[in-house]
Motif scaffolding. Structure first.
Motif: not given
Ligand SMILES: [Zn+2]
Length: 348
Positions: A12, A15, A29, A31-32
């Motif tokens: 990503c 992030c 993503c 993560g974010c």
């Protein structure tokens, strides 16, 4: 195109998570939570929530430049582009197992020309003026070189042709740091760019330029398009020492350097080709006046007329292949003489 092999290289850009989920329409993503949309032929992996001071002209004026740059079709690698491409293949030793990044690929022509030499060719550019062949034949990403959407060590090789001269120094530093990050240890990067240093063979080059200017005065040709194409050259790396220092700072060790003193090249570009283009264009209908000037239209028309004939191997193609080899003599004969234009190969 967006092949499956591309996905395993990604991380990503917002992030840095590698927890990415591939859907039909996007890469999401974990993560974010950002969704990176998949367009026809490329992935939009621009970092979200990041503001930069500098935006390249190609991104800022994409719509206007799109018409002038005539980017949708790719001609064979001939003349100055042919010299660059032959040097790229030779100096970077592109091989069948290589995963390669063309970072700042423009319409993707260098990536398209070399896609069959390597295992995977990825073209990346923040502007999406990709040629039709690039969209169909190479892995394409739209991303910012300061925050590449690729994992550490993802690539064996990377290259940039006519890119660095457009950037201010802090962007060059970020570009090279990211290049070093995405190369595997021992991976290599080739840059072709230019500094402000004059060649010691400049008087010979100037002679061709002077002859070229005579054509302009006689109305045979004008250099308006060429001037505009070079209008955003900053050349923040003013000398070759600056180039070496920037590479070393990024952890990239120079292994090969070839300068391009354009003695034969200049004669071909300013005299032989301009006469040829003017002659071809004048055999066609007069240039239509549009958003681009008459000189630009004339050159574009000449290019389009020639391109059709170049796809077949005929006399014209052969002549241009020979002229390309003649231009390449500049590298073989004068490649050690320091000048503004250079090929540099560096190793991580
Ligand atoms: Zn993320």
């Amino acid at each position: 195109m967006v092949p499956n092999e591309l996905y395993r290289l990604l991380r990503c850009p917002s992030c840095y998570s590698r927890n990415l989920v591939v859907n039909e329409a996007a890469v999401s993503c974990g993560g974010c939570g950002v969704d990176y949309p998949r367009h026809a032929g490329y992935l939009d992996l621009m970092p979200r929530g990041v503001a930069y001071d500098y935006t390249s002209k190609y991104v800022a004026e994409e719509a206007q430049l799109a018409e002038e740059l005539d980017y949708r079709e790719i001609a064979p690698p001939l003349l100055a582009a042919g010299v660059r491409n032959r040097a790229l293949v030779r100096l970077l030793a592109l091989g069948a197992g290589d995963v390669v990044l063309d970072n700042g690929c423009g319409n993707g022509r260098f990536a398209v020309w070399n896609r069959e030499r390597v295992a995977l060719m990825v073209g990346n550019d923040p502007a999406t003026m990709f040629a039709d062949e690039a969209l169909a034949q190479i892995a394409l990403t739209q991303a910012d070189s300061r925050r590449l959407p690729f994992a550490d060590g993802a690539f064996d090789k990377s290259f940039s042709i006519d890119v660095l001269e457009h950037f201010p120094r802090e962007v060059i530093d970020a570009y090279l740091a990211e290049t070093a990050r995405v190369l595997r240890p021992g991976g290599r990067f080739l840059a072709f760019s230019n500094t402000s240093e004059p060649s010691s063979l400049q008087p010979l080059t100037n002679l061709s330029r002077r002859i070229g200017r005579l054509f302009v005065r006689a109305g045979i040709y004008d250099f308006e398009r060429e001037a505009r194409r070079k209008s955003d050259h900053i050349k923040a790396l003013r000398t070759f020492e600056d180039v070496l220092a920037a590479m070393r700072q990024a952890g990239l060790r120079p292994v090969r350097i070839v300068f391009w003193n354009s003695v034969f090249t200049s004669f071909v570009e300013h005299v032989v080709m301009k006469l040829g283009e003017a002659w071809l264009a004048r055999r066609r209908a007069p240039a239509a006046t549009g958003p681009v000037g008459a000189g630009t239209s004339r050159e574009l028309q000449a290019r389009q007329a020639v391109r059709g004939r170049l796809q077949q191997r005929g006399g014209l193609r052969l002549a241009l292949e020979l002229i390309t080899r003649m231009m390449e003599l500049d590298l073989w004969l004068f490649g050690r003489l320091r000048s503004g234009s250079y090929f540099i190969v560096v190793e991580k």
